[in-house]
Design a protein around this motif. Sequence first.
Motif, PDB file in Angstrom:
ATOM      1  N   ASP A 181      -4.386  -4.450  -3.106  1.00 16.69           N
ATOM      2  CA  ASP A 181      -3.169  -3.699  -2.818  1.00 16.69           C
ATOM      3  C   ASP A 181      -2.509  -3.322  -4.137  1.00 16.69           C
ATOM      4  O   ASP A 181      -2.067  -4.191  -4.888  1.00 16.69           O
ATOM      5  CB  ASP A 181      -2.229  -4.564  -1.969  1.00 16.69           C
ATOM      6  N   ILE A 230     -10.115   1.719   6.634  1.00 22.61           N
ATOM      7  CA  ILE A 230      -8.895   1.019   6.247  1.00 22.61           C
ATOM      8  C   ILE A 230      -9.262  -0.057   5.232  1.00 22.61           C
ATOM      9  O   ILE A 230     -10.011  -0.985   5.534  1.00 22.61           O
ATOM     10  CB  ILE A 230      -8.194   0.430   7.478  1.00 22.61           C
ATOM     11  N   ASP A 231      -8.721   0.103   4.017  1.00 26.78           N
ATOM     12  CA  ASP A 231      -9.028  -0.828   2.935  1.00 26.78           C
ATOM     13  C   ASP A 231      -7.881  -1.809   2.721  1.00 26.78           C
ATOM     14  O   ASP A 231      -6.949  -1.873   3.528  1.00 26.78           O
ATOM     15  CB  ASP A 231      -9.383  -0.061   1.661  1.00 26.78           C
ATOM     16  N   ALA A 232      -7.936  -2.563   1.636  1.00 23.41           N
ATOM     17  CA  ALA A 232      -6.943  -3.600   1.358  1.00 23.41           C
ATOM     18  C   ALA A 232      -5.623  -3.046   0.827  1.00 23.41           C
ATOM     19  O   ALA A 232      -4.635  -3.758   0.784  1.00 23.41           O
ATOM     20  CB  ALA A 232      -7.511  -4.611   0.365  1.00 23.41           C
ATOM     21  N   ASP A 233      -5.583  -1.778   0.432  1.00 23.90           N
ATOM     22  CA  ASP A 233      -4.372  -1.203  -0.141  1.00 23.90           C
ATOM     23  C   ASP A 233      -3.526  -0.569   0.963  1.00 23.90           C
ATOM     24  O   ASP A 233      -3.908   0.432   1.545  1.00 23.90           O
ATOM     25  CB  ASP A 233      -4.733  -0.155  -1.189  1.00 23.90           C
ATOM     26  N   THR A 234      -2.378  -1.160   1.206  1.00 26.78           N
ATOM     27  CA  THR A 234      -1.487  -0.643   2.249  1.00 26.78           C
ATOM     28  C   THR A 234      -0.534   0.420   1.720  1.00 26.78           C
ATOM     29  O   THR A 234       0.236   0.989   2.484  1.00 26.78           O
ATOM     30  CB  THR A 234      -0.665  -1.788   2.882  1.00 26.78           C
ATOM     31  N   ASN A 235      -0.571   0.692   0.410  1.00 31.10           N
ATOM     32  CA  ASN A 235       0.366   1.633  -0.202  1.00 31.10           C
ATOM     33  C   ASN A 235      -0.180   3.039  -0.387  1.00 31.10           C
ATOM     34  O   ASN A 235       0.512   3.899  -0.895  1.00 31.10           O
ATOM     35  CB  ASN A 235       0.814   1.101  -1.573  1.00 31.10           C
ATOM     36  N   ARG A 289      -2.935   6.346   1.151  1.00 30.38           N
ATOM     37  CA  ARG A 289      -3.644   6.861   2.317  1.00 30.38           C
ATOM     38  C   ARG A 289      -5.079   6.357   2.307  1.00 30.38           C
ATOM     39  O   ARG A 289      -5.740   6.341   1.284  1.00 30.38           O
ATOM     40  CB  ARG A 289      -3.638   8.390   2.328  1.00 30.38           C
ATOM     41  N   ASP A 290      -5.550   5.942   3.451  1.00 32.92           N
ATOM     42  CA  ASP A 290      -6.912   5.441   3.560  1.00 32.92           C
ATOM     43  C   ASP A 290      -7.914   6.591   3.527  1.00 32.92           C
ATOM     44  O   ASP A 290      -7.622   7.699   3.979  1.00 32.92           O
ATOM     45  CB  ASP A 290      -7.072   4.655   4.870  1.00 32.92           C
TER      46      ASP A 290
END
Length: 181
Positions: A179, A144-149, A151-152
């Motif tokens: 993000d 799980i990275d910093a981009d919530t928009n 798919r990880d």
Amino acid sequence: MGTRSLASVLTAHGSGFDHNGRDYDILTAAVLAVLKAKPASPVGVLTDGKTALTAFLPNDRAFELLVADLQHTRRLPTEKAAFTAVAGLGIDTVESVLLYHVVPGATVTRAAALKSDNARLTTAAKSKIKVDVYGWGHRRIRLIDADTNDRDPRVIVFNINKGNRQIAHGIDRVLRPIDLP
């Protein structure tokens, strides 16, 4: 533990850009570009097999998907076009993204990774990624990275360079340190 570096593994086949989305040609070119532009870059740790680390290596398809997403298109570019687009982000950005894929100080094998659910790993970029171990029977790992928009990334290949201080796991997406909309 052996001292074979991840850089020597990445450059071993030396074929350059091809049509195999499962190898690491774009990543290799990005590492070499950073080291050419900034010989003292912390990315150079990948060339020192004595330094323990774990790296998460996005394959060529992962970079193609990143570029398609950044360019807001469904059409995937060629490996060369994907590398050109990534390099066009600027050498400092490429360096930061590469360092976000490196966890210094520890050699984390598949067995150890599967026991690390909810661990927060500090990357060489001084940012965190979270480990999510999921599934019954056939356990999988998602980062799980910093981009919530978007798919990880999922780990799809384990223990590249096993038996050495530098180990890597192949992932199917590029970890994003910010993000992106």
